[in-house]
Design an enzyme around this catalytic site. Sequence first.
Site, PDB file in Angstrom:
ATOM      1  N   ASP A  70       0.834  -1.210   0.000  1.00 41.57           N
ATOM      2  CA  ASP A  70       0.000   0.000   0.000  1.00 41.57           C
ATOM      3  C   ASP A  70       0.866   1.257   0.000  1.00 41.57           C
ATOM      4  OD1 ASP A  70       0.991  -0.182   2.575  1.00 41.57           O
ATOM      5  OD2 ASP A  70      -0.936  -0.231   3.580  1.00 41.57           O
TER       6      ASP A  70
ATOM      7  N   ASN B 234      -7.312   0.169  13.915  1.00 45.85           N
ATOM      8  CA  ASN B 234      -8.751   0.048  13.646  1.00 45.85           C
ATOM      9  C   ASN B 234      -9.062  -1.279  12.934  1.00 45.85           C
ATOM     10  OD1 ASN B 234      -7.574   0.482  11.223  1.00 45.85           O
ATOM     11  ND2 ASN B 234      -8.792   2.262  10.629  1.00 45.85           N
TER      12      ASN B 234
ATOM     13  N   HIS C 237      -7.451  -2.401  10.278  1.00 45.98           N
ATOM     14  CA  HIS C 237      -7.210  -2.425   8.831  1.00 45.98           C
ATOM     15  C   HIS C 237      -6.020  -3.314   8.483  1.00 45.98           C
ATOM     16  CE1 HIS C 237      -4.394   1.408   8.701  1.00 45.98           C
ATOM     17  NE2 HIS C 237      -3.713   0.335   9.035  1.00 45.98           N
TER      18      HIS C 237
ATOM     19  N   GLU D  61      -9.772  -0.246   5.009  1.00 49.29           N
ATOM     20  CA  GLU D  61     -10.326   0.388   6.201  1.00 49.29           C
ATOM     21  C   GLU D  61     -11.679  -0.229   6.578  1.00 49.29           C
ATOM     22  OE1 GLU D  61      -8.158   2.010   7.653  1.00 49.29           O
ATOM     23  OE2 GLU D  61      -7.861   4.044   6.929  1.00 49.29           O
TER      24      GLU D  61
HETATM   25  C1  GLP Z   1      -0.315   1.277   8.377  1.00 47.20           C
HETATM   26  C2  GLP Z   1      -0.251   0.569   6.999  1.00 47.20           C
HETATM   27  C3  GLP Z   1      -0.371  -0.916   7.129  1.00 47.20           C
HETATM   28  C4  GLP Z   1       0.373  -1.355   8.362  1.00 47.20           C
HETATM   29  C5  GLP Z   1      -0.388  -0.884   9.580  1.00 47.20           C
HETATM   30  C6  GLP Z   1       0.292  -1.188  10.895  1.00 47.20           C
HETATM   31  O1  GLP Z   1      -1.136   2.399   8.327  1.00 47.20           O
HETATM   32  N1  GLP Z   1      -1.212   1.016   6.056  1.00 47.20           N
HETATM   33  O2  GLP Z   1       0.098  -1.559   5.961  1.00 47.20           O
HETATM   34  O3  GLP Z   1       0.507  -2.755   8.377  1.00 47.20           O
HETATM   35  O4  GLP Z   1      -0.742   0.478   9.458  1.00 47.20           O
HETATM   36  O5  GLP Z   1       1.463  -0.461  11.025  1.00 47.20           O
HETATM   37  P1  GLP Z   1       2.534  -0.707  12.166  1.00 47.20           P
HETATM   38  O6  GLP Z   1       3.203  -1.989  11.861  1.00 47.20           O
HETATM   39  O7  GLP Z   1       3.463   0.479  12.072  1.00 47.20           O
HETATM   40  O8  GLP Z   1       1.786  -0.761  13.463  1.00 47.20           O
END
Ligand code: GLP
Length: 244
Positions: A67, A136, A138, A143
């Site tokens: 993403d 949340n 996702h 989302e």
């Molecule tokens: C982000 C990304 C995701 C990621 C998630 C968790 O916003 N869009 O691809 O896996 O949130 O991130 P983190 O590993 O920094 O907690």
Amino acid sequence: MELKIYKDHHHLSDAAANAIIELLKNKPDAVVCLASGETPRLTCRLFVEKALQQKTDTRLFTFIGLDEWVGIPPSNDGSCHYFFQQELIQPLGISSGQVYLFDALSKDPEEECRKMDKTILDKGGIDLVIVGIGMNGHIGFNEPGVSFENYSHVINLDETTITVGQKYFKTATTLQKGITLGLKHLQQSKKVLLLANGAKKAGVIQKTVEGRVGNDFPASIMQTLDQGFVMVDEEAASLLGQRK
Ligand code: GLP
């Protein structure tokens, strides 16, 4: 879905890195998709270390970025692009022809999505996808409310994502939209690893593993995936009932 609990973030990341190494040994031209973020950073570092040590052939595989923040340039160190460059592409010397990342600055993001879907299809699908989980629920930028049937798409970011997402940027950054692989890609991938570590992820992991399956909490889709593994450390597993 299978739940795997590891002692700590290091053990969890080591197992995830081994999964990539094993795949590339068995199928050097595999298609691998990774998330960026704090969770998989150590997985990437251990993968790079192991690949260099073991002289794993990394010249043939295809790398797909999960993403990206729409409108954030690749030079911004909070972008997913920058993360992949720093953690994987440069250290392993992966050639640009092997790498497929969403262009967050594209004038036609929908076209970016169609291009990504076609790439995945043309390459015979994703062999291994490693994702994290947002606060949340996702996955990528899928989302709450997203359809489980979506392929790549552009989406308005949830308030939680916009707020939590500031952690990746040095200065306050306007975040509005994301571009992401869809949950249909997850369902069609040959193996899916969802990683989470730390006590702050305990609540979302409980919902992922034990909550009702529904698009109000996208990560709950993991429960429906026979090829899905939820890999967590003990802190992230601390609210799970089956551990009592
Ligand atoms: C982000 C990304 C995701 C990621 C998630 C968790 O916003 N869009 O691809 O896996 O949130 O991130 P983190 O590993 O920094 O907690």
